[in-house]
Design an enzyme around this catalytic site. Structure first.
Site, PDB file in Angstrom:
ATOM      1  N   VAL A  12       4.531  -1.543   3.197  1.00 24.85           N
ATOM      2  CA  VAL A  12       4.414  -0.114   2.910  1.00 24.85           C
ATOM      3  C   VAL A  12       5.223   0.202   1.649  1.00 24.85           C
ATOM      4  O   VAL A  12       6.407  -0.134   1.556  1.00 24.85           O
ATOM      5  CB  VAL A  12       4.912   0.736   4.094  1.00 24.85           C
ATOM      6  N   LYS A  13       4.534   0.810   0.685  1.00 25.64           N
ATOM      7  CA  LYS A  13       5.192   1.151  -0.584  1.00 25.64           C
ATOM      8  C   LYS A  13       5.718   2.576  -0.474  1.00 25.64           C
ATOM      9  O   LYS A  13       4.962   3.512  -0.205  1.00 25.64           O
ATOM     10  CB  LYS A  13       4.155   1.047  -1.705  1.00 25.64           C
ATOM     11  N   VAL A  14       7.026   2.710  -0.676  1.00 27.46           N
ATOM     12  CA  VAL A  14       7.699   3.994  -0.453  1.00 27.46           C
ATOM     13  C   VAL A  14       8.517   4.343  -1.695  1.00 27.46           C
ATOM     14  O   VAL A  14       9.243   3.489  -2.210  1.00 27.46           O
ATOM     15  CB  VAL A  14       8.636   3.881   0.786  1.00 27.46           C
TER      16      VAL A  14
ATOM     17  N   ALA B  31       0.860  -1.188   0.000  1.00 25.22           N
ATOM     18  CA  ALA B  31       0.000   0.000   0.000  1.00 25.22           C
ATOM     19  C   ALA B  31       0.890   1.230   0.000  1.00 25.22           C
ATOM     20  O   ALA B  31       1.743   1.387   0.884  1.00 25.22           O
ATOM     21  CB  ALA B  31      -0.890  -0.013   1.234  1.00 25.22           C
TER      22      ALA B  31
END
Ligand code: E4P
Length: 226
Positions: free
Chosen positions: A85-87, A59
């Site tokens: 977590v998409k960073v 996400a």
């Protein structure tokens, strides 16, 4: 090779899951907006996706500073145990990734376009790295060539000393636009391909399969009418 679906559409996710090939999902607020969703409901929607998917759900954080990304990342990770977590691969993203990884929160570093970016992502503790293929093709460059370099370079070293649970870094071939992209990514050894549902459907098809089914049906009719 594992397949993730690059979508926020629950119907697509349920359908792909029923095919038995779905290992995870990658998504972001833009993809959710395409389904009619609102940014304010994005976190609730991640929960809906996690309830369907038995695998990592990446996400994307839309924050731009390290403190905001870390805050957003913690909130996203609290939604379900399978949230990643998409960073974005940028200075603030690297710093946030280091903090999140140290807290045991897995990160997928996205918007990766080069070997140096991928190495920095791995050193920052990213669990997944997403080199983009199609966006290179959009500017008449060779996205598959860049992907192959990232796969080879990351495969040369062991980064598990600084990842969450000491798991190996996995390369996600992202920005995939065709079944040929998937073929080439698999041949070069990318661990995962994240694909839109349209590409997944194309992967099932082959003209000779269609022709084979057609002649099978004709033969079957002849047998029935004999
Ligand atoms: C996945 O993590 C990426 O956001 C996605 O594959 C990007 O694809 P696009 O270049 O088609 O937008």
């Amino acid at each position: 090779m594992k397949f993730f679906l690059d979508t926020a559409d629950l119907t697509e996710i349920e359908e792909a899951a029923s095919w038995g090939a779905l290992a995870g999902v990658t998504t972001n607020p833009t993809l959710y907006a395409r389904t009619g969703g609102k940014l304010s409901d994005f976190h609730n929607h991640i929960k809906r996706i996690c309830d369907i998917v038995d695998g990592p759900v990446s996400a994307e954080s839309v924050a731009m500073t390290r403190d905001e990304i870390v805050r957003d990342g913690r909130e996203l990770a609290a939604i379900a145990p399978n949230v990643v977590v998409k960073v974005p691969t940028m200075v603030e993203g690297l710093a946030a990734t280091r903090t999140l990884a140290d807290e045991g929160i897995p990160v997928n570093m996205t918007l990766c376009f080069s070997v140096p970016q991928a190495i920095l992502a791995a050193r920052a503790g990213a669990r997944y790295i997403s080199p983009f293929v199609g966006r290179f093709d959009d500017i008449s460059d060779d996205g598959l060539d860049q992907l192959s370099k990232v796969v080879a370079a990351i495969g040369n070293y062991d980064y598990s000393d600084n990842t969450v649970n000491h798991e190996q870094v996995e390369i996600i071939a992202a920005s995939i636009r065709s079944a040929n992209h998937v073929t080439q990514a698999a041949l070069m050894g990318a661990d995962i391909a994240t694909v839109p549902f349209g590409v997944l459907k194309k992967m099932v098809q082959h003209p000779l399969t269609d022709r084979g089914l057609d002649s099978f049906m004709k033969d079957w009719e002849k047998v029935q009418n004999a």
